[in-house]
Design a protein around this motif. Sequence first.
Motif, PDB file in Angstrom:
ATOM      1  N   GLY A  17      56.700  42.115   2.074  1.00 28.18           N
ATOM      2  CA  GLY A  17      57.245  43.407   1.684  1.00 28.18           C
ATOM      3  C   GLY A  17      56.310  44.574   1.856  1.00 28.18           C
ATOM      4  N   ALA A  18      55.191  44.378   2.566  1.00 30.08           N
ATOM      5  CA  ALA A  18      54.230  45.466   2.735  1.00 30.08           C
ATOM      6  C   ALA A  18      54.052  45.837   4.199  1.00 30.08           C
ATOM      7  N   ALA A  19      55.101  45.662   5.015  1.00 27.62           N
ATOM      8  CA  ALA A  19      54.985  45.874   6.451  1.00 27.62           C
ATOM      9  C   ALA A  19      54.980  47.346   6.831  1.00 27.62           C
ATOM     10  N   HIS A  20      54.869  48.236   5.869  1.00 26.83           N
ATOM     11  CA  HIS A  20      54.862  49.657   6.174  1.00 26.83           C
ATOM     12  C   HIS A  20      53.476  50.162   6.510  1.00 26.83           C
ATOM     13  N   PHE A  21      52.461  49.309   6.485  1.00 30.49           N
ATOM     14  CA  PHE A  21      51.124  49.738   6.882  1.00 30.49           C
ATOM     15  C   PHE A  21      50.564  48.733   7.876  1.00 30.49           C
ATOM     16  N   LEU A  49      48.443  50.866  -1.214  1.00 29.14           N
ATOM     17  CA  LEU A  49      48.523  51.558   0.067  1.00 29.14           C
ATOM     18  C   LEU A  49      49.802  52.350   0.194  1.00 29.14           C
ATOM     19  N   GLY A  50      49.686  53.513   0.845  1.00 30.32           N
ATOM     20  CA  GLY A  50      50.856  54.309   1.160  1.00 30.32           C
ATOM     21  C   GLY A  50      51.393  53.981   2.537  1.00 30.32           C
ATOM     22  N   PRO A  51      52.620  54.388   2.831  1.00 32.51           N
ATOM     23  CA  PRO A  51      53.210  54.145   4.147  1.00 32.51           C
ATOM     24  C   PRO A  51      52.341  54.715   5.262  1.00 32.51           C
ATOM     25  N   GLY A  52      52.195  53.926   6.322  1.00 34.84           N
ATOM     26  CA  GLY A  52      51.442  54.385   7.480  1.00 34.84           C
ATOM     27  C   GLY A  52      49.945  54.251   7.372  1.00 34.84           C
ATOM     28  N   LEU A  97      51.595  67.037   3.780  1.00 37.10           N
ATOM     29  CA  LEU A  97      51.349  65.811   3.025  1.00 37.10           C
ATOM     30  C   LEU A  97      52.691  65.203   2.615  1.00 37.10           C
ATOM     31  N   PRO A  98      52.920  63.932   2.955  1.00 36.52           N
ATOM     32  CA  PRO A  98      54.241  63.353   2.694  1.00 36.52           C
ATOM     33  C   PRO A  98      54.521  63.044   1.236  1.00 36.52           C
ATOM     34  N   GLY A  99      53.492  62.881   0.406  1.00 37.28           N
ATOM     35  CA  GLY A  99      53.724  62.604  -1.010  1.00 37.28           C
ATOM     36  C   GLY A  99      54.414  61.274  -1.263  1.00 37.28           C
ATOM     37  N   GLY A 157      45.926  56.434   0.521  1.00 37.48           N
ATOM     38  CA  GLY A 157      47.146  57.218   0.569  1.00 37.48           C
ATOM     39  C   GLY A 157      47.908  57.073   1.874  1.00 37.48           C
ATOM     40  N   SER A 158      49.122  57.590   1.868  1.00 38.84           N
ATOM     41  CA  SER A 158      49.996  57.543   3.033  1.00 38.84           C
ATOM     42  C   SER A 158      49.306  58.150   4.246  1.00 38.84           C
ATOM     43  N   GLY A 159      49.361  57.420   5.379  1.00 36.40           N
ATOM     44  CA  GLY A 159      48.795  57.928   6.622  1.00 36.40           C
ATOM     45  C   GLY A 159      47.289  57.928   6.680  1.00 36.40           C
ATOM     46  N   SER A 160      46.618  57.364   5.680  1.00 37.99           N
ATOM     47  CA  SER A 160      45.156  57.303   5.711  1.00 37.99           C
ATOM     48  C   SER A 160      44.701  56.199   6.659  1.00 37.99           C
ATOM     49  N   ALA A 161      43.420  56.233   7.041  1.00 34.24           N
ATOM     50  CA  ALA A 161      42.902  55.232   7.967  1.00 34.24           C
ATOM     51  C   ALA A 161      41.484  54.836   7.595  1.00 34.24           C
TER      52      ALA A 161
END
Length: 346
Positions: free
Chosen positions: A10-14, A28-31, A159-161, A50-54
């Motif tokens: 269930g964590a395939a968004h990252f 983790l946030g999405p992306g 920022l997607p929030g 956060g979302s979109g972080s790397a």
Amino acid sequence: MSPPAVPTGGAAHFSLASSARVLGTVHLGPGAVIAQGAVVRSQGGSVRLGSGSAVRENATVIGTPELPVTVGERAVLGQLCVVLGAEVGPLSEVGSGAILMPFVRLGARCLVGAGTVLPTGMVVPDESVVEGRPGQVLRRATAEDLERLRRLRGGGLALPGQPLTAFSARDRAEDAPMGQLYTFRDKHPLVHPTATLFSTAEVSGDVVIGPGCIVGPGVKIVGDSHAPVRIGAGVQLLGNTVLHLSPDNALVLEDGVIIGPGCVVHGCHVGAGTVVEPGAILSDGSRLGRGCLVGAGSLVKPLTSFPDGARVEGFPAVQTGTLSTPPAAPRWALRPEDLAGLRRLS
């Protein structure tokens, strides 16, 4: 370059690369991206990306309940970065090889130069340009800086929030419980049965690892030389550190030495109980006495020596003081009792 593995459960968004290691539960946030060779250690769920972080290649992020890590949305930690118990604001760009020590607070939309060391407790305002060892705020980000940041973020700074999802991954230690050991010219590593090698650790050649040692993920110990590598009892070598030597130098780490993540240790002699903070470089022929403390990002030059209890800092390093007692194990070090929970999570 191998493609990133897609996490299950269930964590395939990252994106989590197959050679990366997540130890503990990370939020983790999405992306979000954890790239090849990166190590994220999150005791007690203390790391939040956060979302979109790397987290780029071979970077190391360590959080504990006392030293949590927060990386804001669309922030990037560059290759070989080390982040220990620090906060990175959204949209910030942290250059390759930078080191963020505990309790650092980096504001939003900051630009941190490659190799910069932010010392413990440093607070950096929003939209700052930071460089140096130790890091200094050079100036406020200009319109040109922010335009460059906008290009790096695909043309926008929104920022997607997005909310975070908890994710746990095993270290895959069951696939290689003693790491990866290689023979070189009829010399094979000898590892004490009570030592712990994480699965992505690699050891080759004339290397002896003593009882109770911990060799962390991504650590490379290269004994492919005419001289030996000897590691005493209870030594810790943390994520993505490299040990190697030239033919005319032995490499000796005495009992109880702790080498922080992202260090490079050449053929040198390190006395018992010494602590080497993240990102330091110990050069060939150097010698550290017992109970020394080497500051983060320091460079110990070839053939230099420091006495017992020396506090060593700088680039190049000099003695800046003398410790009255041996340095305590830092809070970012591993404890033996942590290993079961961190190595084999369900």
